[in-house]
Design a protein around this motif. Sequence first.
Motif: not given
Lengths: 865, 89
Positions: A246, A249, A349-350, A365, A371, A389, A392, A394, A454
Amino acid sequence: MRLGPQPRELIDRSQRVLFTFDGRAAGGYTGDTIGSALYASGQRVFSRSFKYHRPRGLLCCSGHCPNCLMTVDSVPNVRVCVEPIRAGAVVEPQNVWGSLDRDALAVTDKIGGPFTPVGFYYRTMIRPRFMWPLYEKVLRNLAGLGKVDERHHGHSRYDVEHRRARVLVVGGGQSGRAAALAAATRGPGVVLVDEGMRLRGAELEGVEVLAPARALGIWEGGLVPVDAGGVLYRFRAERIVVATGALEQPLVFPGNDLVGVMLPDGVRRLIRDFAIRPASRAVVLASDDDALEVADELREAGVAVPRVVDLRTAPLGRIEAKGRRGRVSAAVLDGRAVECDLVVASAGRQPSYSLLAQAGARVEYEPSRGIFVPAELPAGFEALGAVTGEGCATVHPLRSSGARNGDKSFVCVCEDVTTKDVDRAIAEGFDSIELSKRYTTVTMGPCQGKLCQLASIRLYARTTGVSEATVGTTTARPPWAPVELGLLAGPHHEPARRSSIHFRHEEAGATIQWAGPWKRPYAYGEHPEDEVRAVHESLGVIDVSTLGKILVEGPQAVELLERLYPNRFGDMKPGRIRYGVITSDGGRIMDDGTIARLADDLFYVTTTSTGADAVTAWFEWWNAVWGYDAEIVNVTGALAAVNLAGPRAREALSRLVDDPDDVAGDAFRYLDAKELDVAGVPCLALRIGFVGELGYELHFASPAGEHLWDRLVAEGAWPFGLEPQRVLRLEKAHIIVGQDTDSESNLLSAGMSWLPKLEKDDFVGKLAVEHVARREEVERLVGFTMEEDVVPAEGAQVVIEGRPGGRVTSARRSEAVGAVIGLAWLPPERCEDGTRFEIRVDRRTVGARVRHGAFYDASGARMRA
Amino acid sequence: MSFLLPCPHCGPRPVDEYACFGEVTTRPAGESPSLRDLTEYVYFRDNVAGVQREWWQHRDGCGEWFLAERDTRTNEVLSISEPEPAPPV
């Protein structure tokens, strides 16, 4: 600035490495990157931004962002945060006027105004048109990245290697390593690619580890090119495991690009890998547990951490970073300023899904975690770990309501795109993410969207009031990682073919030039006309090893050749030669050469020097269509050939053969083919007359090239090159396919109406010749002599009654004819022998007259002698 | 283009080893076709977005000429075959 020994540090403190940075001495330890060494020595500003020339410092410290691009040993745009340190390296900042700390161009950040908003150059620099080149020049200097040093040749070599693997694992984190080890227990052929330094030299049982190396992308057919530093591996694998993890961001807030605003992983790398205390006072804005841990690591490293915010549980209404001279001096959190020289900030994290998207996976999405995750992987692909994922999430992006007075908020640090720019693009009607991307260039910079895609999608969704799922992502295209163009271009070499006699020509001082794929002598001295004269008056020899040579053998060899050529071959006796021309079914003249019948079922075909491969393929293709019982073998490289030509040719040859009677006039006639031992070398001798004098073309095994050449020269033969040969053939009005003919030429217009045998049932091009014969003639190739002693350029315009009426294809001054002669395409009604026309030479027109037949020895008595 | 193409002799190989000679055409048979038919055969191609029969040569390999059915939209190769020679005249 270095800390005490860290448990997992990569540096070897016993080995100091020195290099130069911006003209000054700099140093670090083995195991450092250039970036970590500079940071440890106190450097904070690493680059100036693309458009505003704002100072930028380390942000990701992982090779993703554009903030540390420098020129290293003349190679521009090197990410120094991941570039291993090396002794003597010359490191220079780029996109700077002055120095990193005082860049004169930073004024663009201050004046801003009409010159900086998104798309300004599309609007302000449209008129006047003649200014475009100047605008471009100025903009290129103001904005941009590194410059290519044209005098520098980079790596001495780049290699490309095709590789196969059973399992290719991209990403050497926990999941990637586990997958590789598990695959290795089931058999060999497992390769692990990782971009980091940590796996360099690592040993995993049964796994080939390539590190640091970058998978550049996934191309059609599952091709994965891997940049392993100087060598590009083009991988094909039965199974591709993507474990690319990941990407942290950045948070979007005013001043988020100031030097000292960093992502948690970058800070952790400085401490853990390079034992550097990154700052003295840090504020941590965390969106996941990893970032919270960084707060602890900072404290352990002796950094004061006055404020840690977990944005998941304690969201802030407003974040702003304040700076002095581009460096962070405080974080203002909901109006409360906290002094600091480091802001560790992450939005979470993406998944790093790009490779999977390139391979054809769909990307969805997930609103609950904020994410994009890959879904529906194509066959042969597997995703493991954070890229799926796992772990992860955000936080929602922060937007300061008071941005008007605050500093700029950057969505994209590569291209200097701010939130204001994206708003403006939306207001101007760029109402899809793909259009907005092209207008603002967000995601189009060096990071290729790693740190901005993102953020831009979410900003877009919020501003337009739709969901992120509706906005969608932009198309993922390779390359995913930066790559040197040299590596894509491959090994730097230009393959050249040379005959086995080539070095004799060089020793003789010949001027060498390209002739298709070959290197050939142009002439041996300053005066090609001397070589022409030698052939006419005495004896010359030319290396014609470059001629294509093809054997056609089999019970149906005659049938095959009769159908490939417009000529007849069935009536030829073994030991005879015929000139032949190959045409396409459209009637185009493709190649010419001689066809010698060596036995009932064996033919020796020569082609032009550049045509060998194409003619071989052409023969094989048609035979795949027809299925004749005949074999086609290209022996071009195996055989050398020389043409011995001139009035003394027979006499010289007779001294080199066992029995002079073998070459006597009636024993070896014009267009005879014969096996002969010449100077002890078994040769196939063809008596032909391309250059218009008595001549023998000797074909023999390549290794004997120099030996036979030397013997012929010792017999008094003058070596002659391509240029004299062109004069000689022109004197005979012999055409060169591709020079005197083009894609519009056909056998009839080129003056070879005698050649096609239309009574044959079929040959390639027959239908076209029949149609051409019924059609009105458009133009014809004829010879001409000039009225003055000037040589028109090849391609010169023919002028008839003041209007363009044709073109010159060949022209040379001929001593033997006593005039400038040439070939030209003329309207058929102007082709009578002696008709006058004009040719444009320089800025005037010069008279010329049509001349039929050969210019020299029109009866052919000399070559038949 | 970076797909793999199977050669009848050598098996799947990168497409850059091959020369593509274009779609399979039908040569006009019999006595003198019309100019229209000849032009169509020499210059016109169907250029389909879909499955197409093509001539390929393993140029940088064994040199074999063969036929492939390829989907021009996806570059998926559905089948390959050795040419069936037309009966010689």
